[in-house]
Design a protein around this motif. Structure first.
Motif, mmCIF file in Angstrom:
data_model
loop_
_atom_site.group_PDB
_atom_site.id
_atom_site.type_symbol
_atom_site.label_atom_id
_atom_site.label_comp_id
_atom_site.label_asym_id
_atom_site.label_seq_id
_atom_site.Cartn_x
_atom_site.Cartn_y
_atom_site.Cartn_z
ATOM 1 N N PHE A 1 7.030 53.503 28.400
ATOM 2 C CA PHE A 1 8.247 53.586 29.223
ATOM 3 C C PHE A 1 8.552 52.231 29.865
ATOM 4 C CE2 PHE A 1 7.254 58.222 29.389
ATOM 5 C CZ PHE A 1 8.465 58.683 28.911
ATOM 6 N N MET A 2 7.515 51.576 30.389
ATOM 7 C CA MET A 2 7.726 50.264 31.016
ATOM 8 C C MET A 2 8.152 49.232 29.968
ATOM 9 S SD MET A 2 7.261 50.658 34.230
ATOM 10 C CE MET A 2 8.125 52.207 33.921
ATOM 11 N N LEU A 3 7.535 49.293 28.792
ATOM 12 C CA LEU A 3 7.901 48.378 27.708
ATOM 13 C C LEU A 3 9.358 48.573 27.318
ATOM 14 C CD1 LEU A 3 6.825 46.270 25.661
ATOM 15 C CD2 LEU A 3 6.253 48.166 24.145
ATOM 16 N N ALA A 4 9.785 49.848 27.234
ATOM 17 C CA ALA A 4 11.173 50.140 26.878
ATOM 18 C C ALA A 4 12.132 49.641 27.945
ATOM 19 C CB ALA A 4 11.345 51.646 26.667
ATOM 20 N N GLU A 5 11.749 49.747 29.221
ATOM 21 C CA GLU A 5 12.624 49.299 30.308
ATOM 22 C C GLU A 5 12.878 47.795 30.225
ATOM 23 O OE1 GLU A 5 12.103 48.647 35.050
ATOM 24 O OE2 GLU A 5 11.781 50.703 34.332
ATOM 25 N N TYR A 6 11.811 47.037 30.039
ATOM 26 C CA TYR A 6 11.974 45.583 29.981
ATOM 27 C C TYR A 6 12.620 45.143 28.679
ATOM 28 C CZ TYR A 6 9.382 45.051 34.304
ATOM 29 O OH TYR A 6 9.000 45.101 35.625
ATOM 30 N N ALA A 7 12.340 45.844 27.576
ATOM 31 C CA ALA A 7 13.022 45.534 26.314
ATOM 32 C C ALA A 7 14.518 45.808 26.431
ATOM 33 C CB ALA A 7 12.416 46.353 25.170
ATOM 34 N N SER A 8 14.880 46.859 27.154
ATOM 35 C CA SER A 8 16.299 47.168 27.366
ATOM 36 C C SER A 8 16.973 46.105 28.219
ATOM 37 C CB SER A 8 16.450 48.547 28.020
ATOM 38 O OG SER A 8 15.942 49.560 27.190
ATOM 39 N N MET A 9 16.248 45.554 29.195
ATOM 40 C CA MET A 9 16.808 44.466 30.001
ATOM 41 C C MET A 9 17.182 43.274 29.117
ATOM 42 S SD MET A 9 14.185 44.446 33.239
ATOM 43 C CE MET A 9 14.671 42.805 33.738
ATOM 44 N N ILE A 10 16.271 42.917 28.217
ATOM 45 C CA ILE A 10 16.539 41.780 27.320
ATOM 46 C C ILE A 10 17.709 42.106 26.401
ATOM 47 C CG2 ILE A 10 15.549 40.273 25.563
ATOM 48 C CD1 ILE A 10 12.797 40.826 26.749
ATOM 49 N N ILE B 1 20.775 28.784 18.830
ATOM 50 C CA ILE B 1 19.853 29.798 19.342
ATOM 51 C C ILE B 1 19.305 29.405 20.716
ATOM 52 C CG2 ILE B 1 17.816 28.797 18.194
ATOM 53 C CD1 ILE B 1 16.852 31.689 17.733
ATOM 54 N N VAL B 2 19.216 28.094 20.995
ATOM 55 C CA VAL B 2 18.744 27.647 22.307
ATOM 56 C C VAL B 2 19.754 28.032 23.387
ATOM 57 C CG1 VAL B 2 18.191 25.629 23.718
ATOM 58 C CG2 VAL B 2 17.370 25.770 21.356
ATOM 59 N N TRP B 3 21.045 27.811 23.124
ATOM 60 C CA TRP B 3 22.072 28.208 24.092
ATOM 61 C C TRP B 3 22.047 29.721 24.297
ATOM 62 C CZ3 TRP B 3 23.208 24.391 26.827
ATOM 63 C CH2 TRP B 3 23.487 23.123 26.312
ATOM 64 N N PHE B 4 21.841 30.455 23.209
ATOM 65 C CA PHE B 4 21.790 31.916 23.301
ATOM 66 C C PHE B 4 20.634 32.357 24.204
ATOM 67 C CE2 PHE B 4 20.688 36.077 21.119
ATOM 68 C CZ PHE B 4 21.719 36.788 21.693
ATOM 69 N N LEU B 5 19.460 31.746 24.019
ATOM 70 C CA LEU B 5 18.294 32.106 24.829
ATOM 71 C C LEU B 5 18.473 31.690 26.286
ATOM 72 C CD1 LEU B 5 15.409 31.213 22.344
ATOM 73 C CD2 LEU B 5 16.362 33.464 22.859
ATOM 74 N N VAL B 6 19.152 30.562 26.526
ATOM 75 C CA VAL B 6 19.416 30.127 27.903
ATOM 76 C C VAL B 6 20.293 31.149 28.616
ATOM 77 C CG1 VAL B 6 20.654 28.412 29.279
ATOM 78 C CG2 VAL B 6 19.077 27.666 27.506
ATOM 79 N N LYS B 7 21.319 31.650 27.933
ATOM 80 C CA LYS B 7 22.211 32.641 28.535
ATOM 81 C C LYS B 7 21.468 33.943 28.825
ATOM 82 C CE LYS B 7 26.073 30.579 26.055
ATOM 83 N NZ LYS B 7 26.968 30.673 24.892
ATOM 84 N N ILE B 8 20.602 34.365 27.885
ATOM 85 C CA ILE B 8 19.805 35.577 28.113
ATOM 86 C C ILE B 8 18.891 35.387 29.325
ATOM 87 C CG2 ILE B 8 17.961 37.020 27.159
ATOM 88 C CD1 ILE B 8 19.144 36.616 24.411
ATOM 89 N N SER B 9 18.263 34.214 29.416
ATOM 90 C CA SER B 9 17.343 33.943 30.524
ATOM 91 C C SER B 9 18.071 33.978 31.864
ATOM 92 C CB SER B 9 16.675 32.580 30.330
ATOM 93 O OG SER B 9 15.953 32.538 29.113
ATOM 94 N N PHE B 10 19.276 33.434 31.902
ATOM 95 C CA PHE B 10 20.043 33.460 33.148
ATOM 96 C C PHE B 10 20.360 34.894 33.566
ATOM 97 C CE2 PHE B 10 24.286 33.802 35.096
ATOM 98 C CZ PHE B 10 24.026 33.179 36.311
ATOM 99 N N LEU B 11 20.791 35.718 32.619
ATOM 100 C CA LEU B 11 21.133 37.101 32.951
ATOM 101 C C LEU B 11 19.896 37.893 33.362
ATOM 102 C CD1 LEU B 11 23.752 37.786 30.134
ATOM 103 C CD2 LEU B 11 24.194 37.435 32.571
ATOM 104 N N LEU B 12 18.742 37.599 32.743
ATOM 105 C CA LEU B 12 17.501 38.261 33.164
ATOM 106 C C LEU B 12 17.120 37.857 34.586
ATOM 107 C CD1 LEU B 12 15.370 37.992 29.904
ATOM 108 C CD2 LEU B 12 16.294 40.067 30.930
#
Length: 351
Positions: free
Chosen positions: A249-258, A291-302
């Motif tokens: 359940f915890m794994l699914a929660e954090y995977a859903s965040m990403i 892909i670096v810009w994509f990961l930067v945007k994901i990191s900011f939203l996380l």
């Protein structure tokens, strides 16, 4: 490209087997970094919240606490898994798997860069919506199969608020569909080419806010974590779970965040596109892969996910339901009408 690289190894196989081997390897290439990211997202959350609360956070296991996720995994692996005597055992163990699978299989249509997507299907947006809705079944099944009143109440509460916010998310995605004219996620990103002002966050700002906040609610994150209201229902739909079953359940929660962060980046923040596109800095940052810009945007939203948790107190159940049904859904419907006016008058550069 992958097939060409592997041709010396798999060239003797039939085309069907080659297709299977290549796609299994591609799936592993996507899934393994996501699982590692989930583990270290838990550490990042504890560190960031610690700094926000003027604490240190985990710092004992490994240098600066970097091995803490491994300690957590080993602890959960060796904890006893207790199954309630009167539980429906098959559904009891199926529920966490269903929630985790729903959080992982949506990555099949996420474009990491131009052409870097496992399944470049035309109905990618519909696929994401359908898979996201499947997670609700896992929550309901977990609450029901436990044969516990607390778990059942938690499951019903969580399912009700997930449905409310999924509707708002769906209407927000209708706005993206109207702007891009496509259900293909790669085409949605390409429709935002030009500059940072061409990205859909600007004309669809209310949709972006509704989508992201609904995503926070959808993943049961604070301040919307009513399914885990300890003071009211002990721990919600997973109160009877322990060990690795609880860890899923915890794994699914954090995977859903990403996943929510990745989808928001694709649909509103230009996906793999550079924020310096169309400016005098574009040649300076031309060497940076998409892909670096994509990961930067994901990191900011996380980071924003974590920021919310450290800042806001938990809302009451009635406040959460009111926000979903009486605020977010009317706002998205109203903005769809406004967007229709934008389309009619060809308001540029988005329509």
């Amino acid at each position: 490209m992958i097939t060409e690289w592997l041709s010396p190894v798999i060239g003797w196989m039939s085309p069907a087997w080659q297709y299977l081997v290549v796609h299994v390897l591609l799936t592993l290439v996507i899934m393994m970094p996501i699982i590692v990211s989930v583990a270290y997202l838990t550490l990042a959350e504890r560190k960031v919240i610690g700094y926000m609360h003027v604490r240190i956070g985990p710092n004992r296991v490994g240098p600066r606490g970097l091995f803490q996720p491994f300690a957590d995994v080993f602890k959960l692996m060796f904890k006893e898994v207790i199954t309630p005597t009167v539980a429906n055992k098959f559904i009891f163990y199926l529920a966490p798997i269903l929630i985790l699978v729903a959080a992982l299989v949506a990555w099949a249509v996420i474009p990491f860069d131009d052409g870097w997507v496992l399944a470049d299907i035309n109905a990618g947006l519909l696929y994401v919506l359908a898979i996201g809705a499947a997670g609700v079944y896992g929550v309901i099944l977990a609450g029901w199969a436990s044969n516990s009143k607390y778990a059942l109440l938690g499951g019903m509460r969580s399912a009700a608020h997930k449905v409310a916010y999924e509707l708002a998310m769906g209407f927000a995605l209708v706005g993206v569909l109207m702007a891009s004219g496509s259900l293909n996620l790669s085409e949605i990103v390409r429709g935002q080419e030009g500059s940072i002002l061409h990205w859909y966050w600007l004309p669809l700002l209310p949709m972006f806010v509704v989508y992201f906040v609904s995503g926070v609610a959808e993943t049961n994150r604070a301040p919307f974590d009513i399914s885990e209201g300890e003071s009211e229902i002990v721990a919600g739909f997973h109160v009877e779970y322990s060990g690795m079953a609880f860890a899923l359940f915890m794994l699914a929660e954090y995977a859903s965040m990403i996943l929510i962060s990745a989808l928001a980046a694709v649909m509103f923040l230009g996906g793999w596109l550079s924020p310096f596109q169309g400016t005098f800095l574009e040649p300076v940052f031309a060497f940076v892969p998409g892909i670096v810009w994509f990961l930067v945007k994901i990191s900011f939203l996380l980071f924003v996910f974590i920021w919310f948790r450290a800042t806001f107190p938990r809302f009451r159940y009635d406040q959460i339901m009111r926000l979903g049904w009486k605020v977010f859904i009317p706002v998205t419907i109203l903005w769809i009408a406004v967007e229709g006016v934008f389309h009619y008058f060809q308001v540029g550069p988005w329509f």
